[in-house]
Design an enzyme around this catalytic site. Structure first.
Site, PDB file in Angstrom:
ATOM      1  N   HIS A  21       0.886  -1.187   0.000  1.00  0.00           N
ATOM      2  CA  HIS A  21       0.111   0.055  -0.142  1.00  0.00           C
ATOM      3  C   HIS A  21       0.736   1.082  -0.238  1.00  0.00           C
ATOM      4  O   HIS A  21       0.592   2.143  -0.621  1.00  0.00           O
ATOM      5  CB  HIS A  21      -0.865   0.202   1.275  1.00  0.00           C
ATOM      6  CG  HIS A  21      -1.721  -1.242   1.541  1.00  0.00           C
ATOM      7  ND1 HIS A  21      -1.642  -1.873   2.665  1.00  0.00           N
ATOM      8  CD2 HIS A  21      -2.426  -1.711   0.510  1.00  0.00           C
ATOM      9  CE1 HIS A  21      -2.540  -2.894   2.401  1.00  0.00           C
ATOM     10  NE2 HIS A  21      -3.201  -3.056   1.387  1.00  0.00           N
ATOM     11  N   CYS A 126     -15.252 -14.196  -4.929  1.00  0.00           N
ATOM     12  CA  CYS A 126     -14.173 -14.172  -4.148  1.00  0.00           C
ATOM     13  C   CYS A 126     -14.258 -13.092  -3.191  1.00  0.00           C
ATOM     14  O   CYS A 126     -14.541 -11.900  -3.391  1.00  0.00           O
ATOM     15  CB  CYS A 126     -12.959 -14.155  -4.863  1.00  0.00           C
ATOM     16  SG  CYS A 126     -11.357 -13.861  -3.584  1.00  0.00           S
ATOM     17  N   CYS A 144      -9.546 -18.771  -6.524  1.00  0.00           N
ATOM     18  CA  CYS A 144      -9.560 -17.341  -7.069  1.00  0.00           C
ATOM     19  C   CYS A 144      -7.949 -17.144  -7.573  1.00  0.00           C
ATOM     20  O   CYS A 144      -6.833 -17.608  -6.933  1.00  0.00           O
ATOM     21  CB  CYS A 144      -9.589 -16.303  -5.733  1.00  0.00           C
ATOM     22  SG  CYS A 144      -8.857 -14.601  -6.027  1.00  0.00           S
ATOM     23  N   HIS A 147      -6.015 -14.869  -4.976  1.00  0.00           N
ATOM     24  CA  HIS A 147      -5.701 -15.411  -3.438  1.00  0.00           C
ATOM     25  C   HIS A 147      -5.469 -16.723  -3.178  1.00  0.00           C
ATOM     26  O   HIS A 147      -5.246 -17.322  -2.272  1.00  0.00           O
ATOM     27  CB  HIS A 147      -7.024 -14.948  -2.584  1.00  0.00           C
ATOM     28  CG  HIS A 147      -7.113 -13.277  -2.586  1.00  0.00           C
ATOM     29  ND1 HIS A 147      -7.786 -12.502  -3.225  1.00  0.00           N
ATOM     30  CD2 HIS A 147      -6.437 -12.720  -1.576  1.00  0.00           C
ATOM     31  CE1 HIS A 147      -7.668 -11.497  -3.094  1.00  0.00           C
ATOM     32  NE2 HIS A 147      -6.970 -11.161  -1.911  1.00  0.00           N
ATOM     33  N   LYS A 295       2.689 -12.114  -4.125  1.00  0.00           N
ATOM     34  CA  LYS A 295       2.292 -10.880  -3.557  1.00  0.00           C
ATOM     35  C   LYS A 295       1.817 -10.567  -2.007  1.00  0.00           C
ATOM     36  O   LYS A 295       1.493 -11.812  -1.479  1.00  0.00           O
ATOM     37  CB  LYS A 295       0.868 -10.600  -4.312  1.00  0.00           C
ATOM     38  CG  LYS A 295       0.273  -9.270  -4.195  1.00  0.00           C
ATOM     39  CD  LYS A 295      -1.143  -9.303  -4.592  1.00  0.00           C
ATOM     40  CE  LYS A 295      -1.634  -7.646  -4.153  1.00  0.00           C
ATOM     41  NZ  LYS A 295      -3.183  -7.784  -4.021  1.00  0.00           N
ATOM     42  N   LYS A 298      -2.667 -10.266   3.523  1.00  0.00           N
ATOM     43  CA  LYS A 298      -3.038 -10.898   4.852  1.00  0.00           C
ATOM     44  C   LYS A 298      -3.064 -12.077   4.915  1.00  0.00           C
ATOM     45  O   LYS A 298      -2.522 -13.162   5.548  1.00  0.00           O
ATOM     46  CB  LYS A 298      -4.255 -10.301   5.285  1.00  0.00           C
ATOM     47  CG  LYS A 298      -4.678 -10.373   6.557  1.00  0.00           C
ATOM     48  CD  LYS A 298      -6.062  -9.828   6.752  1.00  0.00           C
ATOM     49  CE  LYS A 298      -6.266  -9.668   8.293  1.00  0.00           C
ATOM     50  NZ  LYS A 298      -7.718  -8.990   8.618  1.00  0.00           N
TER      51      LYS A 298
END
Ligand code: MSP
Length: 504
Positions: A21, A126, A144, A147, A295, A298
């Site tokens: 971010h 998702c 997904c 994810h 990537k 969380k």
């Protein structure tokens, strides 16, 4: 005066801020600072995306109401941006009343224009992406693609946006706006999605209530993405202050990660067309920051937090690394060692050493007073070239190239000192000229590097005896060779950027 309105994606409050971010936000910040130097009327927007199933579930898991959870996490984002010296002009939260009003006004307009209808929807969803997929998008038909976790089948009665009607208008618009999506590969990706033919999309939900109610049917809330995208319009007065909206729209530059290209380059322009507004003319798409090749997220438990790196590298060291070492557009693997090496070579050596060398020699040989640069200095042409290259690169949203061009001037100035060895000369006109040239380079670099180094550059500025701050200067005039005034006190101070040893 031109206007420059730059946005980051608004971040989901299910997660706390990590360096992925921060990468986008620091880039947007550096661009905003660059445009302020140019004298552009600049507006920099960031914020948080607070509705939707993902946030609702994260709140439940944390034992909080969605609003409490959003308040806590949104504050974490804000603190992180404050820590990183992010100079945002506005911080939008999608739970704010101003945003509710703008979303309702915007989508009501689309409805009134006949582009929204009711229908039934069943799809593969998702929750982490807050997005439906087709089976063909999924890995092994079940997981997904982002994810790597199974999607869920959701079925609901929804309001649909007639996206299919915008296939040709979008193609026409992109044809007329060849620079709309950078880099080039991403433009083709967007065009590819549109050319496949667009299907209508479901824009409301009845299955949850954590969202903005559909104004003409309050059993429904808008699906989080169609509320979120509108934040860019809310923040410049959509539905509330038409004059302000008119002034800022569409002078917008959206910075986004490649995972949200479809939403920004296809759905959002179509929604704007449907509401009778111009699509965004600049969408700059970057790659992912990877950790161990994956990537950061969380769900993969591989997150790195800005504060941990700031503890080791300082705010400017953090900012410089991501701007200089992760070219905008491609994926970049995070490496602590690469960060140390960049910090030592560019900040401690090239920049820090030049500052301390100059202050030492001026102290010893010029009575501690800055001397004037020579109009015929060999560094003058290099400074002009560095500026031109840096300006072009900032304009192209290529901070790593802009900073490389800026550092070229520092490297040349260091080489110039090595070649002239002013520390070996007796005080006199020769030393004065060499030092005047070096001081002039520091003045120019302090301005050009200020978007990346908002803390170090004012220190350099003060040490070479200048008033005000580098960020208050105006480009291009301030980058012209010869601006350093003689006679200012030059001070040495503590080492500007102490080297970092490699951790054992
Ligand atoms: N809420 C939506 C955006 C709505 S904008 C109208 C969203 N939020 S997000 O928090 O999941 O992601 C926000 C941005 O962070 C995206 O551009 C995404 O690409 C970026 N990143 C998240 N992880 C990242 C990396 N590991 N590397 C680089 N950027 C990453 O999507």
């Amino acid at each position: 005066m031109s206007r420059f309105y730059v946005t980051t994606p608004i971040y989901y409050v299910n997660d706390v801020p990590h360096i992925g971010h921060a990468y986008t936000t620091v880039t947007a910040d550096a661009l905003a600072r660059w445009h302020r130097l140019l004298g552009d009327d600049t507006w920099f927007l960031t914020g948080t995306d607070e509705h939707g199933l993902k946030v609702q579930r994260a709140a439940e898991a944390a034992g909080r109401s969605p609003q409490e959870h959003a308040d806590v996490t949104s504050a974490r984002f804000r603190e992180t941006w404050d820590l990183l010296d992010i100079s945002y002009d506005d911080y939008i939260r999608t739970t704010e009343p101003r945003h509710h009003a703008a979303v309702q006004a915007f989508l009501q307009k689309v409805y009134d224009n006949g582009h929204i209808y009711k229908g039934a929807y069943e799809g593969l969803y998702c929750v982490s992406c807050e997005a439906y997929y087709t089976e063909a998008d999924l890995i092994d038909g079940v997981n997904c693609p982002i994810h790597h976790r199974p999607v869920e089948t959701l079925s609901e009665d929804n309001w649909f946006f007639r996206l299919s009607a915008f296939t040709q208008p979008l193609l026409d618009w992109y044809e007329a706006n060849p620079g709309a999506v950078s880099a080039n590969g991403k433009r083709n990706e967007a065009l590819g999605i549109i050319k496949q033919g667009l299907e209508d999309i479901s824009i409301s939900r009845t299955s949850i209530d954590w969202g903005i109610p559909v104004p003409w049917d309050d059993d429904h809330v808008f699906y989080v993405w169609y509320d979120a995208l509108i934040n860019y319009a809310t923040a410049v007065g959509y539905g509330d202050d038409p004059e302000r909206f008119e002034a800022w729209w569409p002078a917008v530059h959206h910075l986004i990660g490649k995972d949200i290209l479809r939403f920004h380059c296809v759905y959002w322009p179509a929604m704007l067309l449907a509401a009778g507004e111009e699509p965004p003319p600049h969408i700059d798409v970057h790659g992912f920051l990877l950790v161990g090749g994956e990537k950061m997220s969380k769900t993969t438990l591989n997150q790195i937090f800005p504060a941990d790196l700031v503890a080791d590298f300082g705010v400017d060291g953090f900012r410089y690394h991501f701007l200089r070492d992760v070219p905008f557009g491609t994926d970049g693997d995070f490496s602590y060692e690469a960060m140390v090496s960049r910090y030592n070579s560019d900040l401690a050596n090239n920049l820090g050493n030049l500052v301390s060398r100059v202050a030492t020699v001026v102290g010893k040989k010029c009575d501690g007073r800055g001397t004037a640069p020579s109009p015929d200095s060999p560094l003058a042409a290099i400074a002009a070239e560095s500026y031109a290259d840096a300006a072009r690169a900032w304009d192209d949203v290529a901070p790593s190239i802009a900073l490389d061009a800026t550092w070229r001037l520092l490297r040349e100035a260091n080489a110039y000192l090595e070649a002239n060895e002013p520390w070996k000369l007796d005080p006199g006109p020769e030393v004065d000229t060499v030092m005047g040239d070096a001081l002039e380079v520091l003045r120019i670099v302090a301005i050009l590097a200020s978007p990346a180094l908002p803390n170090l550059t004012p220190v350099i500025w003060a040490r070479i005896g200048l008033d005000g701050s580098p960020a208050d200067q105006r480009l291009p005039e301030a980058a012209a060779w010869g601006g350093y005034p003689a006679g200012r006190p030059v001070t040495k101070g503590d080492p500007l950027v102490p080297r970092i040893g490699t951790k054992g």
